[in-house]
Motif scaffolding. Structure first.
Motif, PDB file in Angstrom:
ATOM      1  N   PRO A  81       0.791  -1.245   0.000  1.00 56.12           N
ATOM      2  CA  PRO A  81       0.000   0.000   0.000  1.00 56.12           C
ATOM      3  C   PRO A  81       0.817   1.286   0.000  1.00 56.12           C
ATOM      4  N   ASN A  82       1.956   1.275   0.641  1.00 50.70           N
ATOM      5  CA  ASN A  82       2.770   2.491   0.719  1.00 50.70           C
ATOM      6  C   ASN A  82       3.973   2.475  -0.223  1.00 50.70           C
ATOM      7  N   GLY A  83       4.072   1.441  -1.038  1.00 51.39           N
ATOM      8  CA  GLY A  83       5.140   1.375  -2.028  1.00 51.39           C
ATOM      9  C   GLY A  83       6.506   1.018  -1.480  1.00 51.39           C
ATOM     10  N   ALA A  84       6.574   0.485  -0.252  1.00 50.47           N
ATOM     11  CA  ALA A  84       7.879   0.170   0.345  1.00 50.47           C
ATOM     12  C   ALA A  84       8.588  -0.937  -0.424  1.00 50.47           C
ATOM     13  N   LEU A  85       7.845  -1.935  -0.842  1.00 49.39           N
ATOM     14  CA  LEU A  85       8.449  -3.045  -1.561  1.00 49.39           C
ATOM     15  C   LEU A  85       8.947  -2.604  -2.935  1.00 49.39           C
TER      16      LEU A  85
END
Length: 296
Positions: free
Chosen positions: A124-128
């Protein structure tokens, strides 16, 4: 070809005799040009009412056992001898379509690879995605081998390996945030990161050969192992083991490939009885050279 012998025993224990539901067993190595099964023997106690073999949607060998006898112990013993010719590493030339990232898959292959390119877990937060992009050069293009090799070795060298006995595989974001996990957790993290770069990747379950107890060891020995296959145009499916930093199939014995780890569980089934009847499970796995097996 070097010959290896696999000994795998799983034993379930119960406080009182229980009935058993269907069990699916995925332990037989997957034949290929670099791996040939010479012999395989599966023994189950108590003896199942029926045992049949099928090929699943990915072409993996699966044994399905059903039972009509109650027992307080259920044991699966699998032994196999294979010829294993490891593919040490791959080499791309500047003329190969995947030499540099980004690259395009052939339009005829893309529909078949789509399931392995599409991410399966939320970010959801684009960390990956942000972590995956760290392996790209600041100025494109980036040599594809560098992306794959550096990601493999970064996980191996900077993440803390720990055995985790909970069922299933943890979410890739949990592995990334804690910087720790098992071989299956590492594999899923790398797969999902590559998929966010548009690179086809799939999960592999199998066995790990540890050549010598005295030499440098591999993490993950003594149990089933998990790693990653990446598909590259002209190179095909290539193995990467982020747990041990292995590129190529050296010391890796494939059993099953899958889109998701839940599709490559080595052994699972049910029992009918009180929830507190289950005492525990013991798994013992040894992968030795055929010469060692004869001496033993």
């Amino acid at each position: 070809m070097p010959r290896l012998t696999i000994h795998h025993k799983t034993e379930y224990r119960y406080a009182r005799p229980v009935a058993f539901g269907e069990h699916r067993i995925m332990l037989r190595p997957r034949d290929g040009h670099d791996l040939r099964v010479l012999s395989a023997d599966l023994r189950i106690e108590p003896e199942p009412m029926s045992l049949r073999w099928i090929s699943d949607v990915f072409g993996n060998s699966v044994a399905i056992a059903t039972f009509d006898e109650r027992s307080d112990v259920l044991t699966f013993t699998f032994t196999a001898t294979v010829e294993h010719k490891p593919v040490e590493e791959f080499a791309l030339t500047p003329d190969d379509p995947a030499y540099f990232y980004p690259f395009l898959y052939d339009e005829e292959e893309f529909p078949d690879l789509l399931q392995f390119i599409t991410p399966q877990y939320g970010d959801p937060n684009g960390a990956l995605s942000a972590w995956a992009r760290k392996f790209l050069d600041a100025e494109a293009p980036t040599p594809t081998f560098n992306v794959l090799s550096q990601m493999t070795h970064r996980i191996c060298e900077t993440f803390a390996y720990r055995k985790r006995y909970e069922q299933g595989t943890q979410h890739p974001l949990d592995t990334l945030q804690t910087g720790s996990g098992t071989c299956r957790d590492y594999a899923l993290l790398m797969i999902e990161a590559l998929r966010r770069l548009g690179i086809a990747a799939r999960f592999v379950s199998g066995y790990l050969f540890v050549p010598s107890e005295e030499g440098p060891g591999h993490r993950g020995g003594g149990s089933t192992h998990a790693w990653v296959q990446v598909y590259l145009p002209s190179a095909g499916w290539i193995e990467f083991d982020p747990t041990n930093g292995i590129v190529g199939s050296r010391d890796l014995i494939r059993v099953a490939v899958a889109r998701d780890p839940r599709q490559a569980i080595p052994l699972h089934g049910t029992y009918v009885g009180p929830a507190d009847a289950f005492i525990g499970m013991e798994v013992g796995i040894r992968v030795v050279s055929a010469e060692q097996a004869v001496e033993a």
